[in-house]
Design a protein around this motif. Structure first.
Motif, PDB file in Angstrom:
ATOM      1  N   ARG A 196       1.081  15.332  -5.090  1.00 27.12           N
ATOM      2  CA  ARG A 196      -0.019  16.216  -4.576  1.00 27.12           C
ATOM      3  C   ARG A 196      -0.064  16.122  -3.147  1.00 27.12           C
ATOM      4  N   TRP A 197       0.513  15.239  -2.570  1.00 30.39           N
ATOM      5  CA  TRP A 197       0.534  15.076  -1.172  1.00 30.39           C
ATOM      6  C   TRP A 197       1.527  16.020  -0.427  1.00 30.39           C
ATOM      7  N   SER A 198       1.241  16.727   0.886  1.00 33.62           N
ATOM      8  CA  SER A 198       2.343  17.511   1.422  1.00 33.62           C
ATOM      9  C   SER A 198       3.430  16.495   2.066  1.00 33.62           C
ATOM     10  N   PHE A 199       4.476  17.035   2.581  1.00 36.05           N
ATOM     11  CA  PHE A 199       5.456  15.964   3.075  1.00 36.05           C
ATOM     12  C   PHE A 199       4.717  15.465   4.443  1.00 36.05           C
ATOM     13  N   LEU A 200       4.358  16.187   5.187  1.00 42.18           N
ATOM     14  CA  LEU A 200       3.423  15.820   6.293  1.00 42.18           C
ATOM     15  C   LEU A 200       2.468  14.684   6.109  1.00 42.18           C
ATOM     16  N   LYS A 201       1.533  15.144   5.044  1.00 40.25           N
ATOM     17  CA  LYS A 201       0.484  13.784   4.806  1.00 40.25           C
ATOM     18  C   LYS A 201       1.211  12.651   4.307  1.00 40.25           C
ATOM     19  N   ALA A 202       2.230  12.728   3.590  1.00 41.10           N
ATOM     20  CA  ALA A 202       3.057  11.439   3.200  1.00 41.10           C
ATOM     21  C   ALA A 202       3.683  10.638   4.374  1.00 41.10           C
ATOM     22  N   ILE A 247       0.684  -1.253  -0.058  1.00 45.44           N
ATOM     23  CA  ILE A 247       0.191   0.065  -0.103  1.00 45.44           C
ATOM     24  C   ILE A 247       0.763   1.324   0.060  1.00 45.44           C
ATOM     25  N   HIS A 248       1.967   1.095   0.551  1.00 46.27           N
ATOM     26  CA  HIS A 248       2.955   2.573   0.654  1.00 46.27           C
ATOM     27  C   HIS A 248       3.365   2.673  -0.684  1.00 46.27           C
ATOM     28  N   ASN A 249       3.962   1.678  -1.547  1.00 50.61           N
ATOM     29  CA  ASN A 249       4.534   1.826  -2.547  1.00 50.61           C
ATOM     30  C   ASN A 249       3.498   2.122  -3.510  1.00 50.61           C
ATOM     31  N   VAL A 250       2.249   1.703  -3.515  1.00 51.97           N
ATOM     32  CA  VAL A 250       1.263   2.268  -4.430  1.00 51.97           C
ATOM     33  C   VAL A 250       0.879   3.550  -4.092  1.00 51.97           C
ATOM     34  N   ASN A 251       0.862   4.077  -2.904  1.00 47.74           N
ATOM     35  CA  ASN A 251       0.378   5.478  -2.451  1.00 47.74           C
ATOM     36  C   ASN A 251       1.552   6.513  -2.788  1.00 47.74           C
TER      37      ASN A 251
END
Length: 259
Positions: free
Chosen positions: A118-124, A108-112
């Protein structure tokens, strides 16, 4: 992002204008003129060293040409500032032969990772602990046929399954075009056919442009509509698959020393 002029005349999604690329004294590509349109399914074929991977990396903006211009989605990449270049690059998904996955992370982390543009560093960072957009990842994995591997550690998957994870990552990115650089070079024949069928199916269903570099001509003939033959850094032919003759293929792979 719309790849049209104000007069609604369609623009190519990719266009190379008199492009050459040199690495030291080695000429990888020489005077390439090329247009690829929305919805095209194109195979780049030729022997090792023909310039296929270089061309893929010019199309996604990873490399800059030594001469000429590379246009993507109606933008000249050389004229873009870093932020605008990244915006264009987010519209281009690339699948590599080495997969470019983090082996010790769950699938799931590789897919995400397809969200990172699009994501911020914090969200990632938070998503590495509490996975986000699980439904989106699950939907992509279902499309590539390995939904049950959602929380599996990536290094426990087979090579074919890892390539499917890499494809799912691109699906999550949701680009306008997909580039695949020798996506089956490390797979056995059965897995290779599965990945080729999957890429064709995804392209047909979504209408996304698909450009794939391949060493073996038989896969290009079976799964693509248009074939571009590269030999010694030049385009030897660019034709619909049905127009490519045995003589053209023989000339493409004829053995002789490079210049």
């Amino acid at each position: 992002m719309c790849s049209t002029l104000s007069s609604n005349v369609p623009l190519p999604i990719f266009e190379l204008k008199s492009v050459s690329k040199q690495f030291g004294n080695f000429q990888s590509l020489i005077d390439i003129n090329l247009q690829i349109w929305t919805g095209d399914r194109v195979a780049l074929v030729g022997s090792s060293g023909a310039g296929k991977s270089t061309l893929i990396n010019l199309l996604n903006g990873t490399l800059r040409p030594t001469q000429g211009e590379v246009w993507v989605l109606g933008r000249n990449l050389a004229r873009l500032r870093s932020k605008a270049l990244r915006q264009v690059q987010r519209q281009i998904g690339t699948i590599y032969q080495q997969f470019h996955l983090v082996d010790n992370l769950r699938v799931i982390h590789n897919v995400n990772a397809g969200h990172l543009g699009r994501w911020s560093f914090l969200k990632a960072a938070v998503s590495l602990i509490f996975p986000m957009e699980v439904e989106t990842a699950a939907r992509a994995l279902k499309q590539v046929g390995i939904l049950e591997k959602l929380y599996e550690r990536t290094d426990r998957l087979s090579g074919g399954q890892q390539q499917r994870v890499a494809i799912a990552r691109v699906l999550v990115q949701n680009p306008s075009a997909i580039l695949a650089d020798e996506p089956i070079s490390s797979l056995d024949p059965e897995r290779s056919r599965e990945i080729m069928q999957l890429l064709r199916h995804l392209s047909q269903d979504s209408g996304k442009t698909l450009v794939t570099s391949l060493h073996a001509f038989e896969y290009a003939r079976s799964y693509y509509k248009r074939i571009i033959g590269l030999r010694q850094g030049r385009i030897l032919f660019d034709a619909p698959v049905e127009a490519v003759s045995p003589a053209m293929v023989e000339a493409l792979y004829k053995i002789n020393e490079r210049r």
